[in-house]
Design an enzyme around this catalytic site. Sequence first.
Site, PDB file in Angstrom:
ATOM      1  N   HIS A  64     -51.107   5.115  77.706  1.00  0.00           N
ATOM      2  CA  HIS A  64     -50.616   5.930  76.596  1.00  0.00           C
ATOM      3  C   HIS A  64     -49.968   5.062  75.515  1.00  0.00           C
ATOM      4  O   HIS A  64     -48.803   5.257  75.159  1.00  0.00           O
ATOM      5  CB  HIS A  64     -49.629   6.997  77.088  1.00  0.00           C
ATOM      6  CG  HIS A  64     -49.629   8.224  76.216  1.00  0.00           C
ATOM      7  ND1 HIS A  64     -49.592   9.488  76.713  1.00  0.00           N
ATOM      8  CD2 HIS A  64     -49.667   8.365  74.862  1.00  0.00           C
ATOM      9  CE1 HIS A  64     -49.596  10.363  75.717  1.00  0.00           C
ATOM     10  NE2 HIS A  64     -49.637   9.692  74.576  1.00  0.00           N
ATOM     11  N   GLU A  86     -50.273  11.370  84.410  1.00  0.00           N
ATOM     12  CA  GLU A  86     -49.638  10.136  83.922  1.00  0.00           C
ATOM     13  C   GLU A  86     -48.109  10.173  83.982  1.00  0.00           C
ATOM     14  O   GLU A  86     -47.467   9.126  83.992  1.00  0.00           O
ATOM     15  CB  GLU A  86     -50.084   9.833  82.488  1.00  0.00           C
ATOM     16  CG  GLU A  86     -49.562  10.822  81.445  1.00  0.00           C
ATOM     17  CD  GLU A  86     -49.964  10.439  80.028  1.00  0.00           C
ATOM     18  OE1 GLU A  86     -51.155  10.206  79.789  1.00  0.00           O
ATOM     19  OE2 GLU A  86     -49.072  10.394  79.155  1.00  0.00           O
ATOM     20  N   CYS A 129     -58.850  16.566  70.320  1.00  0.00           N
ATOM     21  CA  CYS A 129     -58.321  17.921  70.175  1.00  0.00           C
ATOM     22  C   CYS A 129     -57.039  18.024  71.005  1.00  0.00           C
ATOM     23  O   CYS A 129     -56.798  17.192  71.878  1.00  0.00           O
ATOM     24  CB  CYS A 129     -59.352  18.949  70.645  1.00  0.00           C
ATOM     25  SG  CYS A 129     -59.925  18.638  72.313  1.00  0.00           S
ATOM     26  N   PRO A 130     -56.214  19.022  70.735  1.00  0.00           N
ATOM     27  CA  PRO A 130     -54.996  19.163  71.553  1.00  0.00           C
ATOM     28  C   PRO A 130     -55.329  19.718  72.930  1.00  0.00           C
ATOM     29  O   PRO A 130     -56.410  20.273  73.134  1.00  0.00           O
ATOM     30  CB  PRO A 130     -54.162  20.169  70.752  1.00  0.00           C
ATOM     31  CG  PRO A 130     -55.129  20.932  69.929  1.00  0.00           C
ATOM     32  CD  PRO A 130     -56.322  20.050  69.690  1.00  0.00           C
ATOM     33  N   ARG A 157     -55.244  14.001  75.389  1.00  0.00           N
ATOM     34  CA  ARG A 157     -54.310  14.292  76.475  1.00  0.00           C
ATOM     35  C   ARG A 157     -55.093  14.228  77.782  1.00  0.00           C
ATOM     36  O   ARG A 157     -56.262  14.616  77.838  1.00  0.00           O
ATOM     37  CB  ARG A 157     -53.677  15.681  76.315  1.00  0.00           C
ATOM     38  CG  ARG A 157     -52.558  15.747  75.280  1.00  0.00           C
ATOM     39  CD  ARG A 157     -51.288  15.023  75.737  1.00  0.00           C
ATOM     40  NE  ARG A 157     -50.224  15.076  74.747  1.00  0.00           N
ATOM     41  CZ  ARG A 157     -50.006  14.156  73.804  1.00  0.00           C
ATOM     42  NH1 ARG A 157     -50.789  13.106  73.708  1.00  0.00           N
ATOM     43  NH2 ARG A 157     -48.994  14.274  72.968  1.00  0.00           N
TER      44      ARG A 157
HETATM   45  P1  NAI Z   1     -54.497  17.715  64.574  1.00  0.00           P
HETATM   46  O1  NAI Z   1     -53.736  18.968  64.829  1.00  0.00           O
HETATM   47  O2  NAI Z   1     -54.504  17.144  63.203  1.00  0.00           O
HETATM   48  O3  NAI Z   1     -56.041  17.935  64.996  1.00  0.00           O
HETATM   49  C1  NAI Z   1     -56.447  18.590  66.160  1.00  0.00           C
HETATM   50  C2  NAI Z   1     -57.813  19.203  65.885  1.00  0.00           C
HETATM   51  O4  NAI Z   1     -58.294  19.766  67.102  1.00  0.00           O
HETATM   52  C3  NAI Z   1     -57.753  20.328  64.840  1.00  0.00           C
HETATM   53  O5  NAI Z   1     -58.736  20.112  63.849  1.00  0.00           O
HETATM   54  C4  NAI Z   1     -58.037  21.574  65.662  1.00  0.00           C
HETATM   55  O6  NAI Z   1     -58.733  22.584  64.920  1.00  0.00           O
HETATM   56  C5  NAI Z   1     -58.908  21.000  66.770  1.00  0.00           C
HETATM   57  N1  NAI Z   1     -58.999  21.878  67.926  1.00  0.00           N
HETATM   58  C6  NAI Z   1     -58.061  22.734  68.430  1.00  0.00           C
HETATM   59  N2  NAI Z   1     -58.556  23.383  69.502  1.00  0.00           N
HETATM   60  C7  NAI Z   1     -59.827  22.940  69.670  1.00  0.00           C
HETATM   61  C8  NAI Z   1     -60.857  23.248  70.593  1.00  0.00           C
HETATM   62  N3  NAI Z   1     -60.676  24.185  71.539  1.00  0.00           N
HETATM   63  N4  NAI Z   1     -62.035  22.602  70.471  1.00  0.00           N
HETATM   64  C9  NAI Z   1     -62.236  21.690  69.490  1.00  0.00           C
HETATM   65  N5  NAI Z   1     -61.288  21.356  68.577  1.00  0.00           N
HETATM   66  C10 NAI Z   1     -60.110  21.985  68.669  1.00  0.00           C
HETATM   67  O7  NAI Z   1     -53.979  16.671  65.650  1.00  0.00           O
HETATM   68  P2  NAI Z   1     -54.096  15.077  65.613  1.00  0.00           P
HETATM   69  O8  NAI Z   1     -52.903  14.507  64.950  1.00  0.00           O
HETATM   70  O9  NAI Z   1     -55.441  14.701  65.136  1.00  0.00           O
HETATM   71  O10 NAI Z   1     -53.953  14.745  67.185  1.00  0.00           O
HETATM   72  C11 NAI Z   1     -54.936  15.152  68.116  1.00  0.00           C
HETATM   73  C12 NAI Z   1     -54.390  14.995  69.523  1.00  0.00           C
HETATM   74  O11 NAI Z   1     -54.219  13.605  69.801  1.00  0.00           O
HETATM   75  C13 NAI Z   1     -52.966  15.580  69.727  1.00  0.00           C
HETATM   76  O12 NAI Z   1     -53.017  16.947  70.060  1.00  0.00           O
HETATM   77  C14 NAI Z   1     -52.433  14.763  70.862  1.00  0.00           C
HETATM   78  O13 NAI Z   1     -52.710  15.424  72.070  1.00  0.00           O
HETATM   79  C15 NAI Z   1     -53.232  13.455  70.794  1.00  0.00           C
HETATM   80  N6  NAI Z   1     -52.393  12.293  70.472  1.00  0.00           N
HETATM   81  C16 NAI Z   1     -52.413  11.212  71.315  1.00  0.00           C
HETATM   82  C17 NAI Z   1     -51.645  10.094  71.055  1.00  0.00           C
HETATM   83  C18 NAI Z   1     -51.684   8.878  71.935  1.00  0.00           C
HETATM   84  O14 NAI Z   1     -50.813   7.987  71.797  1.00  0.00           O
HETATM   85  N7  NAI Z   1     -52.624   8.747  72.844  1.00  0.00           N
HETATM   86  C19 NAI Z   1     -50.754  10.062  69.887  1.00  0.00           C
HETATM   87  C20 NAI Z   1     -50.861  11.216  69.028  1.00  0.00           C
HETATM   88  C21 NAI Z   1     -51.625  12.285  69.333  1.00  0.00           C
END
Ligand code: NAI
Length: 332
Positions: free
Chosen positions: A295, A263, A205-206, A234
């Site tokens: 990361h 980080e 989740c974000p 994150r």
């Molecule tokens: P996305 O926007 O497609 O999915 C995020 C999901 O989290 C959504 O379904 C949303 O409804 C849900 N969400 C929002 N608030 C929530 C809560 N309070 N409780 C439970 N679920 C909740 O985003 P995506 O592309 O799947 O990315 C997810 C996260 O991964 C990003 O926000 C980012 O922080 C992280 N990320 C990490 C990377 C890395 O290299 N380690 C690279 C890309 C993203």
Amino acid sequence: MKITFFSTKPYDKTFFDNANKAFGFSMEYLDLPLSPHTAQLVSGSEAACIFVNDRADAETVNRLAKAGVRLLALRCAGFNNVDLKACQQAGIPVVRVPAYSPYSVAEHTLALMLTLNRKTHRAYNRVKEGNFSLDGLMGFDLHGKTVGLIGLGKIGRVTAQILKGLGCRVLGYDVATHPEALAIGVEYVPLQTLLSTSDIISLHCPLTPETYHLVNRDTIKQMKKGVMIINTGRGALIDAKAAIWGLKNEQIGYLGLDVYEEEADLFFEDLSARVIKDDTFMRLLTFPNVLITGHQAFFTQNALLNIAETTLHNIHAFAQGKPLENEVGLMG
Ligand code: NAI
């Protein structure tokens, strides 16, 4: 139109120079991170391009605006490091790359799970030294295990699909219901049920005020003893001090992190010859059942190509006065 890139690494330059052949922007690459002190370095640029640990707080945004920046282009998906309200007040739209490769992060998530479970990192070192003892390397079958995914967006769903392929039961908690997740066979459950029934919990989740320190002493207490926790979301989704507490009392059996709350002072740099002063981070490194990567979950060729192309496409749309399909609104 000129773009100033902050926190640039050699691989960014390679992929962006290549993608820019189709656009012809003037580009300046800085290796410094964006902060209130470096904002003025944008001189002459209408767009500033930043990454995950660049700081676009209100002070920085105001300095960017004063220096003539009209667009903030994130070359990542998450935007927790940006003060969106300050950007709106300064008249600076924010664009991002919402999906560059959910596979890259989901596959790295699996790499952390498998490495922690089967201890391939330790086996590699042992075999190199001619030590073929199996003591301490025992793992468990992932097949049949219950994995809880918090966040079933793009990355969460690809992770679910992979885990289903391995024969896991996949539980999901999300504030939104995604029919695609149900189609994969994810069972939506309340957060408490996910915490108390999952053998493995993975965060997708974000980072928002609601999810800040989602893994804390209280939630760790609700988890199964010996749980595996994976965080490729994150850093601040986990209270790192609470995780240390959970590891010490063996409530947490395995911890895999690709992100860490503090980080920004560590990751993406070679600090091997320096003294690392973050005691919490150093304590985490001492546990044999903790695996940390810096990361790198996003770091595949496919992802970098998509990041460069989408970022320049976003900036091109702005320069042409076209609608910004990847604009981040105040509600995210
Ligand atoms: P996305 O926007 O497609 O999915 C995020 C999901 O989290 C959504 O379904 C949303 O409804 C849900 N969400 C929002 N608030 C929530 C809560 N309070 N409780 C439970 N679920 C909740 O985003 P995506 O592309 O799947 O990315 C997810 C996260 O991964 C990003 O926000 C980012 O922080 C992280 N990320 C990490 C990377 C890395 O290299 N380690 C690279 C890309 C993203």
